[in-house]
Every structure is written in C-alpha cells, then in structure tokens.
Design a protein around this motif. Sequence first.
Motif, PDB file in Angstrom:
ATOM      1  N   ILE A  88      35.906  47.439  48.258  1.00 20.12           N
ATOM      2  CA  ILE A  88      34.753  46.853  47.581  1.00 20.12           C
ATOM      3  C   ILE A  88      33.462  47.540  48.015  1.00 20.12           C
ATOM      4  O   ILE A  88      32.628  47.905  47.186  1.00 20.12           O
ATOM      5  N   HIS A  96      36.355  50.322  42.242  1.00 17.48           N
ATOM      6  CA  HIS A  96      35.493  49.216  42.653  1.00 17.48           C
ATOM      7  C   HIS A  96      35.499  48.072  41.647  1.00 17.48           C
ATOM      8  O   HIS A  96      35.429  46.898  42.019  1.00 17.48           O
ATOM      9  N   THR A  97      35.587  48.386  40.353  1.00 15.47           N
ATOM     10  CA  THR A  97      35.305  47.417  39.296  1.00 15.47           C
ATOM     11  C   THR A  97      36.227  46.201  39.296  1.00 15.47           C
ATOM     12  O   THR A  97      35.742  45.052  39.331  1.00 15.47           O
ATOM     13  N   ASN A  99      38.132  44.915  41.627  1.00 19.97           N
ATOM     14  CA  ASN A  99      38.013  44.151  42.872  1.00 19.97           C
ATOM     15  C   ASN A  99      36.698  43.384  42.923  1.00 19.97           C
ATOM     16  O   ASN A  99      36.653  42.242  43.383  1.00 19.97           O
ATOM     17  N   ARG A 100      35.645  44.010  42.453  1.00 20.10           N
ATOM     18  CA  ARG A 100      34.351  43.331  42.389  1.00 20.10           C
ATOM     19  C   ARG A 100      34.424  42.134  41.439  1.00 20.10           C
ATOM     20  O   ARG A 100      33.900  41.058  41.731  1.00 20.10           O
ATOM     21  N   LYS A 101      35.093  42.296  40.317  1.00 18.94           N
ATOM     22  CA  LYS A 101      35.214  41.194  39.351  1.00 18.94           C
ATOM     23  C   LYS A 101      35.969  40.016  39.958  1.00 18.94           C
ATOM     24  O   LYS A 101      35.597  38.854  39.741  1.00 18.94           O
ATOM     25  N   HIS A 350      26.718  47.627  43.901  1.00 15.72           N
ATOM     26  CA  HIS A 350      27.253  47.352  45.228  1.00 15.72           C
ATOM     27  C   HIS A 350      26.434  46.310  45.988  1.00 15.72           C
ATOM     28  O   HIS A 350      26.590  46.157  47.197  1.00 15.72           O
ATOM     29  N   VAL A 353      28.296  41.032  47.457  1.00 19.59           N
ATOM     30  CA  VAL A 353      28.947  40.056  46.589  1.00 19.59           C
ATOM     31  C   VAL A 353      28.989  38.673  47.238  1.00 19.59           C
ATOM     32  O   VAL A 353      29.090  37.657  46.549  1.00 19.59           O
TER      33      VAL A 353
END
Length: 403
Positions: A88, A96-97, A99-101, A350, A353
């Motif tokens: 992340i 990244h996308t 996992n960030r979601k 970034h 989160v």
Amino acid sequence: MPASDSLDRPILDIDPFSRESMDNPIALDEAIRAAGPVAWVPKYGFWITGRDKVVREVFEDWRRFSSAFGTGLTNVVRDEPWRKPSVILEADPPVHTPNRKVLARVLSPAALRKMADDFRAEAERIVDALLERGGEVDLASELAFAFPFKVLPDAVGLQPSGRHHLMPYSELNFNAMGPKNDLYYAARKVVEEQGTFEYVAAQMAEENLVPGGFGEEIYSYVHRGEISAEDAGMLVRAFISAGIDTTVFGIGIAMKALIEHPSEWAKLRADPTLARAAFEEGLRWFAPSPVIGRTTSGPTELAGVQLGGEEKVMMWLAAANRDPERWDDPDTYDISRRTVGHLAFGTGIHGCVGQMVARLEAESVLGALARKVSRIELTGKPENVHINWLRGYHSLPARLTAA
C-alpha cells in the motif's frame, strides 16, 4: 544559501538524522526551507525539499515520483530491504489500486461511526483512572501510548497476547526508513532477540485474527477474489508497522502543545468539540512523522533543478507545514486555525489511508481530557524520542487536576 557542486546542484551539507538535528528539530526544518525549493544532501545522496508547493508537486505526480522504490532511504528495488515492501505504501498503480480500495472500504465512515463510541468510552475510562490515582501521571506512556495501544489492535482483531511486540516492530520500521545507523541496529537487535518477526508473521495470518475486526474484513476480499491472501496479510501488517507510533506521538505532541499554550487549552476546555482541531493543528505545528520519500522514475525537473533517474527525493513535511508562503504565522500553535491542507498525512493517491482512525483516536483522548480535567501542568522535563523517521515524546510527566 546552499553551496553548489561541480554538477551545479544546490547543496545542503546537513545530517537530518543526527542526534543534534533530532534535538533541534525546528532549526533543522528552518535550514531545509532556507536551502531553497530543492537541494542535494551529499551525506546520503538524496534531494530534499521543505517547501509546501514543491512537496505537493511530488506527492501529486506518482508517475514521475514513484513510491515503488521505497519511501525511505533504501531503494527497495535495487537493494535488499529489511522486510518485504508494503503493498500500500511502497507500491504504485496498478499494484496499489486494489489494495487501497480494500482499505478504503474497511475504514469507511460507517465503520468509523461504529467504533466511535467504544473509542470515547475507553478514553474516558483511562482518564478517570489517572485522576482517581491522584493525577500524577506520565501523559506519554499512560495516555498517548496506552490508548492507541489498546484500541487499534482491538479494532484490527489482533490477539491479546504478544502485543508487547508491537512497539519494537514499529520502531524498527521507522528507524529502517532512515540510515543504517546506531538507532536502526539497536532497534533490529531488540526485535531479533524477542522473536518479534515471528510474532508479526503469525498475526498477519487469517486464522490468527480475532473475528469482527478490520483484519477479518480485509480477508473477506480475498474470498471475493479482489486481492490475494498474501496482500491481505501485508495490509494487516500495515496496521502493525505504521498505525501506532505515529498516532501515539501525534497525541503526545498535541497534549504538550496544549500544556504550553494555556489560551489554547482554555479554548478546548470551553468547547471540547475542538479536540480534532487541536490534534490537526498539532500535526501541522510539529509533525510526528516529519519526512517521506519518493524516487524519480527517470530524469526530470523539479523547481527548476535537474534530477536524475532513480534519485531519492525526501519531502520534509514538518518544514513544509510551517512554510510562511502557505501559512500565516506558521510558528504559532492555534487551534482556531483552519488546518485543511496540512501535509502530515500526505496527499494524492498515497495519502494516509488510516488518517481518519488516527483522528478518531486523538479526538477521543483530547475530548476526554477537556471534559474531565481543568488543569494540566508539566512536573518534569519531557523526554524526546530518537527514532530516525519520527518525532515526539517518550515521557511527559504531568499533574492533572479534575474538573
């Protein structure tokens, strides 16, 4: 003004990770800002900036300034990191996308509302216990540390046993982002001797998580086919390695600022709903995590300076948060200030989160203090932390007077 070398780079001959720098952080931040929009630090071979405008440019362009090479001094693509890079923090799209979601869904406003009452009740319980004991306390260890150390692992679903490993692991994480100095080696020695790596590996596993926490929900996205089981474990690890120290020190910084600024404490006492504002202003005024890095994906220009490919750029957030071109009267701690736009949590894709969890934790603690305590006095000298990538206090001896 900084000097220049044969490559016509502006030079800032400074060691931001020395004990002298750590013990004089505001002077360090001022020197970084005064060096210009961007300067080269020869001791470590990285670029540095403490200007708000330049920091934002770096944060907001992940294609030119990548996170995938690591956000500390180590280039995790070319050099072996101390642990597997985060999926992340140390990743760019497309990795990244998804996992960030997942984390954004797990930490949704609805989820935060569900835990808010528990957080507030625990904060009030701790403050009541400190007052019942006579009010002679160490605000750093007995409140700023004790509260997040309880509520965040509970929320994630970490097992109650073995939690003494959490702070040593987190301290190693933040020391490892800096140079391999005595602080790093001392932190590594502790975790190796205590078996902390084994503890963390076990806590990342789905079968070891307590049902009903963030961890269980993260793994639910594995069963839906949205992320891999390995990435889910890495997301659980993110709470262990990055979610405690920064909040602990951020809360401690805000408490110390309120003690040293009686007029601001009076504002908070009169209106405890300003608790979040007091925390946010503390983050702007003295960021607990003062620096974060990126790596150039190729040759580029930043603030009129030519940068080469795969060169580290260290954004000194603490300096940018007091940039007079961005903030009026930046050296003043003022909880009435509109702090929207401070950089302590980063910005762009970034941006932290977990920042809303940290805000909720701090709001719970500072709100409980404002409602239950009429006066806070320091009774001894605060003890600074010495961690490469963090600022804050290990000890804040104080006396609390009940309201």
